[in-house]
Design a protein around this motif. Structure first.
Motif, PDB file in Angstrom:
ATOM      1  N   VAL A   1      11.792  10.614  -3.589  1.00 21.89           N
ATOM      2  CA  VAL A   1      12.513  11.287  -4.669  1.00 21.89           C
ATOM      3  C   VAL A   1      11.523  12.113  -5.480  1.00 21.89           C
ATOM      4  N   VAL A   2      11.809  13.398  -5.633  1.00 25.31           N
ATOM      5  CA  VAL A   2      11.057  14.284  -6.524  1.00 25.31           C
ATOM      6  C   VAL A   2      12.027  14.683  -7.624  1.00 25.31           C
ATOM      7  N   ASP A   3      11.794  14.213  -8.831  1.00 19.93           N
ATOM      8  CA  ASP A   3      12.861  14.255  -9.836  1.00 19.93           C
ATOM      9  C   ASP A   3      12.380  14.758 -11.182  1.00 19.93           C
ATOM     10  N   TRP A   4      13.123  15.723 -11.733  1.00 20.48           N
ATOM     11  CA  TRP A   4      12.829  16.234 -13.075  1.00 20.48           C
ATOM     12  C   TRP A   4      13.716  15.598 -14.142  1.00 20.48           C
ATOM     13  N   GLN A   5      14.806  14.954 -13.747  1.00 20.16           N
ATOM     14  CA  GLN A   5      15.806  14.541 -14.727  1.00 20.16           C
ATOM     15  C   GLN A   5      15.243  13.501 -15.690  1.00 20.16           C
ATOM     16  N   PRO A   6      15.553  13.636 -16.973  1.00 15.88           N
ATOM     17  CA  PRO A   6      14.907  12.808 -18.009  1.00 15.88           C
ATOM     18  C   PRO A   6      15.338  11.355 -17.960  1.00 15.88           C
ATOM     19  N   TRP A   7      14.470  10.502 -18.469  1.00 15.85           N
ATOM     20  CA  TRP A   7      14.735   9.071 -18.448  1.00 15.85           C
ATOM     21  C   TRP A   7      15.474   8.579 -19.686  1.00 15.85           C
ATOM     22  N   HIS A   8      15.744   9.436 -20.647  1.00 13.47           N
ATOM     23  CA  HIS A   8      16.589   8.978 -21.752  1.00 13.47           C
ATOM     24  C   HIS A   8      18.060   9.100 -21.392  1.00 13.47           C
ATOM     25  N   HIS A   9      18.350   9.656 -20.209  1.00 14.30           N
ATOM     26  CA  HIS A   9      19.706   9.672 -19.675  1.00 14.30           C
ATOM     27  C   HIS A   9      19.789   8.671 -18.532  1.00 14.30           C
ATOM     28  N   CYS A  10      20.956   8.088 -18.384  1.00 13.22           N
ATOM     29  CA  CYS A  10      21.153   7.039 -17.385  1.00 13.22           C
ATOM     30  C   CYS A  10      20.972   7.570 -15.966  1.00 13.22           C
ATOM     31  N   GLY A  11      21.344   8.824 -15.725  1.00 12.11           N
ATOM     32  CA  GLY A  11      21.213   9.380 -14.391  1.00 12.11           C
ATOM     33  C   GLY A  11      19.782   9.379 -13.909  1.00 12.11           C
TER      34      GLY A  11
ATOM     35  N   ASN B   1      14.890   0.524  -3.052  1.00 13.20           N
ATOM     36  CA  ASN B   1      14.841   0.662  -1.601  1.00 13.20           C
ATOM     37  C   ASN B   1      13.429   0.848  -1.057  1.00 13.20           C
ATOM     38  N   GLY B   2      12.432   0.539  -1.890  1.00 17.55           N
ATOM     39  CA  GLY B   2      11.047   0.602  -1.434  1.00 17.55           C
ATOM     40  C   GLY B   2      10.545   2.005  -1.191  1.00 17.55           C
ATOM     41  N   GLY B   3      11.056   2.970  -1.949  1.00 11.46           N
ATOM     42  CA  GLY B   3      10.683   4.362  -1.762  1.00 11.46           C
ATOM     43  C   GLY B   3       9.613   4.835  -2.725  1.00 11.46           C
ATOM     44  N   SER B   4       9.410   6.142  -2.729  1.00  6.97           N
ATOM     45  CA  SER B   4       8.389   6.764  -3.571  1.00  6.97           C
ATOM     46  C   SER B   4       9.050   7.714  -4.558  1.00  6.97           C
ATOM     47  N   TYR B   5       8.644   7.631  -5.814  1.00  4.37           N
ATOM     48  CA  TYR B   5       9.226   8.446  -6.882  1.00  4.37           C
ATOM     49  C   TYR B   5       8.143   9.355  -7.455  1.00  4.37           C
ATOM     50  N   TYR B   6       8.331  10.666  -7.311  1.00 10.64           N
ATOM     51  CA  TYR B   6       7.393  11.666  -7.819  1.00 10.64           C
ATOM     52  C   TYR B   6       7.947  12.263  -9.109  1.00 10.64           C
ATOM     53  N   ILE B   7       7.180  12.185 -10.174  1.00  6.28           N
ATOM     54  CA  ILE B   7       7.607  12.661 -11.480  1.00  6.28           C
ATOM     55  C   ILE B   7       7.406  14.167 -11.568  1.00  6.28           C
ATOM     56  N   ASP B   8       8.506  14.892 -11.631  1.00  8.12           N
ATOM     57  CA  ASP B   8       8.489  16.345 -11.780  1.00  8.12           C
ATOM     58  C   ASP B   8       8.690  16.649 -13.264  1.00  8.12           C
TER      59      ASP B   8
ATOM     60  N   ASP C   1       0.803  -1.227   0.000  1.00  8.86           N
ATOM     61  CA  ASP C   1       0.000   0.000   0.000  1.00  8.86           C
ATOM     62  C   ASP C   1       0.837   1.280   0.000  1.00  8.86           C
ATOM     63  N   ARG C   2       2.140   1.152  -0.054  1.00  5.60           N
ATOM     64  CA  ARG C   2       3.006   2.332  -0.081  1.00  5.60           C
ATOM     65  C   ARG C   2       3.014   2.933  -1.487  1.00  5.60           C
ATOM     66  N   VAL C   3       2.939   4.249  -1.572  1.00  9.22           N
ATOM     67  CA  VAL C   3       3.011   4.916  -2.875  1.00  9.22           C
ATOM     68  C   VAL C   3       4.388   4.679  -3.489  1.00  9.22           C
ATOM     69  N   PHE C   4       4.385   4.192  -4.706  1.00 10.72           N
ATOM     70  CA  PHE C   4       5.632   4.032  -5.443  1.00 10.72           C
ATOM     71  C   PHE C   4       5.780   5.119  -6.501  1.00 10.72           C
ATOM     72  N   LEU C   5       4.803   5.255  -7.377  1.00 10.60           N
ATOM     73  CA  LEU C   5       4.874   6.224  -8.472  1.00 10.60           C
ATOM     74  C   LEU C   5       3.800   7.292  -8.308  1.00 10.60           C
ATOM     75  N   ALA C   6       4.182   8.518  -8.611  1.00 14.39           N
ATOM     76  CA  ALA C   6       3.194   9.602  -8.537  1.00 14.39           C
ATOM     77  C   ALA C   6       3.551  10.678  -9.542  1.00 14.39           C
ATOM     78  N   ALA C   7       2.526  11.376 -10.018  1.00 16.20           N
ATOM     79  CA  ALA C   7       2.725  12.464 -10.979  1.00 16.20           C
ATOM     80  C   ALA C   7       1.627  13.497 -10.785  1.00 16.20           C
TER      81      ALA C   7
ATOM     82  N   SER D   1      17.047   7.808 -15.403  1.00 21.04           N
ATOM     83  CA  SER D   1      16.303   6.557 -15.575  1.00 21.04           C
ATOM     84  C   SER D   1      16.814   5.431 -14.686  1.00 21.04           C
ATOM     85  N   SER D   2      18.056   5.486 -14.262  1.00 17.30           N
ATOM     86  CA  SER D   2      18.607   4.406 -13.436  1.00 17.30           C
ATOM     87  C   SER D   2      19.026   4.906 -12.056  1.00 17.30           C
ATOM     88  N   PHE D   3      19.976   5.822 -11.995  1.00 17.16           N
ATOM     89  CA  PHE D   3      20.519   6.264 -10.712  1.00 17.16           C
ATOM     90  C   PHE D   3      19.424   6.829  -9.807  1.00 17.16           C
ATOM     91  N   ASN D   4      18.624   7.752 -10.326  1.00 22.44           N
ATOM     92  CA  ASN D   4      17.609   8.413  -9.509  1.00 22.44           C
ATOM     93  C   ASN D   4      16.378   7.519  -9.298  1.00 22.44           C
TER      94      ASN D   4
END
Length: 617
Positions: free
Chosen positions: A261-271, A283-290, A61-67, A273-276
């Motif tokens: 993580v609240v992240d604007w960095q694009p997913w066509h770059h490795c940073g 790690n079971g966190g939440s990723y907010y698409i900025d 029930d933990r939020v994973f993806l959000a936009a 799409s992978s690192f962030n």
């Protein structure tokens, strides 16, 4: 070396948040050196899909993806919901002619559908190739889109908006299936993304999941083309899983509580799409698409909205993004309070951090939190998934790129009077997709990936102090005296010393002195001279701007007296390097050698003793 546990009075707890720096250095008979982290590597997962399944079971029930929706509300998916949707998509994909030779290409920006299709494809062994939306949406960049499509030969192409990508889709093979999320393209047949979600996941998905080869291509990520045309880099599951595990080892706070993580960095770059992205997922966190970008005030607005709403625990950005963010953090109490409320760490990469910006961010965090929030950095490339070294302890200045991540090594190879960084480890690419010649050229005879980047030990007597980045070897040149010029280091120092200068082309090959063609910062000029309508043409010609730059250059030269760093002449220019001409990447990085070669007339004008437009500090 500075101790991450006691660097300042406010950092007693930091030793529990970051791994202690430790290094093993071996000198080789040929003059090379091998450097590795003293921390042994931890076991890592077999494939990226393991993370989604683990957390959908452990924290369904933990939020994973959000936009953010257009009305400002947030659309979110829990881990359980994400897994259900991905399994449905995987089932739909299994029934199509997709695989290692027919990957999925994604042309549009990051989005929930982008994330779902990527995870669904990866967990059943179908590679994904996210391409820069700039290549599709800007006519002058479509030559690069054509190069990428011809290299990947996708069997399916996803676009968020069929109308917006209509012209780009004309370059896609007519036999390739197009999937749209909204607004089907008018000139060719396409499949509605929602129809893929109607599939019912069966045993086929579990079977394909179990058969995924950790060493087969998982992502095909194209380099930004800073040294030529974009190259298709293979990223495997092993590379990404090893990288994410090393990241958690060096930043233990990622596992201490679910990261946000609240992240604007694009997913066509490795940073991005992978690192962030994987910092949250693994790690079971939440990723907010900025959806913001640090380019214009309008483009940056979504980032300000996002960071005013959600408090990140770790924040990734590039120096330009931090520059724009710091401006608003200084003036917006709510933004500053929300941004720093839960923050464990700031991470920058992709470019050097100006010391004045570093200090500004430290002051802001001290003002809000009563102590400095740790600021870390890393070094990597698309070929390294992307992190190969990491600064994971406190320094009082920017510039260091840290130590090799656990499980990977750095080889420092003498090159002229520099040391080239070469890389080996489970995070290193096996090569370029369908490009054996390029693959062979990228590795030395012993199998080390040759980055072409120069580094040095911060302290040769204490290798645990880490490495300092010194620029690309291909950009360096010699003065007529035979003195080598470190273009990257000079450019960074010059831009840091001159606030009106946004970037610079460093010139002087085979000449007696060093010069710089200056690309001025119009935003800074408008602010400094109090004219919101100031044009670049007017700023370049403005005597007050020349006087300010001259004074800044004089101070710079007083601290940089050697011929390989001292700027004898500088000139603001209007002919700014562009993406259309292939002189910059979509990240804004300038191919110095190409840009200078195409401005031979400006270089000659710079060295003309009678040219009144030249600034001589």
């Amino acid at each position: 070396m500075s101790d991450p546990g006691v660097a300042t009075a406010g950092h007693e707890i930091e030793a529990t948040r970051f791994a202690q720096p430790s290094a093993v250095l071996e000198n080789l008979p040929d003059g090379s050196m091998l450097l590795r982290h003293g921390l042994a590597p931890a076991p890592y997962d077999r494939q990226v899909g393991d993370w989604l399944r683990r957390w959908s079971d452990a924290a369904p029930d933990r939020v994973f993806l959000a936009a953010w929706r257009e009305d400002g509300s947030i659309e979110s998916l829990t881990y359980a919901e994400t897994r259900n949707l991905c399994d449905r998509l995987s089932q739909a994909l299994i029934g199509r002619d997709l695989g290692a030779e027919r990957p999925i290409a994604i042309l549009s920006e990051k989005s929930l559908s982008h994330a779902l299709l990527t995870l669904a494809a990866l967990q059943v062994g179908i590679p994904v190739a996210p391409l820069s939306p700039t290549y599709s949406l800007r006519a002058e960049a479509r030559g690069r889109l054509k190069v990428c499509l011809e290299a990947a030969t996708p069997g399916l192409v996803l676009v968020e908006d069929g109308d917006a990508f209509e012209e780009a889709l004309a370059l896609v093979d007519p036999e390739t299936e197009i999937v749209h999320v909204q607004h089907p393209p008018g000139k060719r047949d396409s499949t509605d993304f929602a129809s893929l979600l109607s599939a019912t996941a069966g045993e086929d998905v579990d079977g394909a999941f179990d058969r995924v080869d950790p060493d087969a291509p998982a992502k095909i990520l194209f380099t930004s083309g800073s040294t030529g045309v974009p190259k298709p880099v293979i990223n495997t599951h092993r590379m990404m899983c090893a990288n994410a595990t090393a990241q958690a080892q060096l930043y233990p706070f990622l596992t201490a509580r679910p990261p946000v993580v609240v992240d604007w960095q694009p997913w066509h770059h490795c940073g991005g799409s992978s690192f962030n992205f994987h910092a949250a997922l693994a790690n079971g966190g939440s990723y907010y698409i900025d959806t913001g970008k640090p380019t214009t005030a309008q483009a940056f607005a979504p980032t300000l909205r996002a960071l005013s709403t959600v408090s990140p625990t770790i924040h990734f950005n590039v120096p330009l993004g931090y520059e724009m963010l710091a401006f608003h953090l200084e003036r917006d109490d709510r933004l500053r309070q929300t941004f720093f409320a839960e923050l464990d760490c700031l991470i920058y990469a992709a470019a050097s951090m100006p010391p004045r910006l570093w200090q500004h961010l430290e002051r802001l965090s001290e003002r809000e939190r009563g102590r400095r929030v740790p600021m870390m950095s890393s070094y990597g490339t698309t070929e390294l998934a992307p992190m190969h070294t990491s600064l994971h302890w406190h320094e009082n200045r920017p510039g260091l790129i840290g130590l090799p991540i656990p499980g990977s090594q750095v080889k420092l190879v003498p090159c002229h009077d520099k040391l080239e960084l070469r890389a080996r480890g489970p995070n290193v690419t096996p090569g370029y997709f369908r490009a054996p010649a390029a693959t062979q050229a990228a590795f030395d005879a012993e199998g080390w990936y040759m980055t072409g980047d120069a580094v040095r030990l911060c302290d040769p007597d204490d290798p645990a102090r880490g490495l300092v980045f010194e620029g690309r070897l291909s950009e360096e040149f010699k003065l007529s005296t035979g003195t080598f010029v470190q273009v990257g280091a000079v450019r960074t120092a010059l831009v840091s010393a001159c606030p009106l200068v946004g970037d610079a082309l460093i010139v002087g090959e085979n000449r007696n002195t060093l010069g710089a063609l200056l690309i001025l910062d119009l935003k800074e000029g408008r602010s400094r001279f109090g004219d919101p309508d100031l044009t670049m043409e007017a700023l370049v010609a403005m005597e007050e701007a020349h006087a300010a730059i001259k004074a800044d250059l004089a101070r710079y030269n007083a601290e940089n007296t050697v011929s390989s760093r001292r700027i004898a002449a500088a000139m603001p220019i209007l002919d700014i390097p562009s993406l259309r001409k292939g002189e910059t990447t979509d990240k804004g990085y300038i191919n110095q050698r190409l840009a200078v070669a195409r401005r031979a007339d400006l270089v000659e004008a710079l060295y003309d003793a009678d040219n009144s437009a030249v600034i001589r500090p």
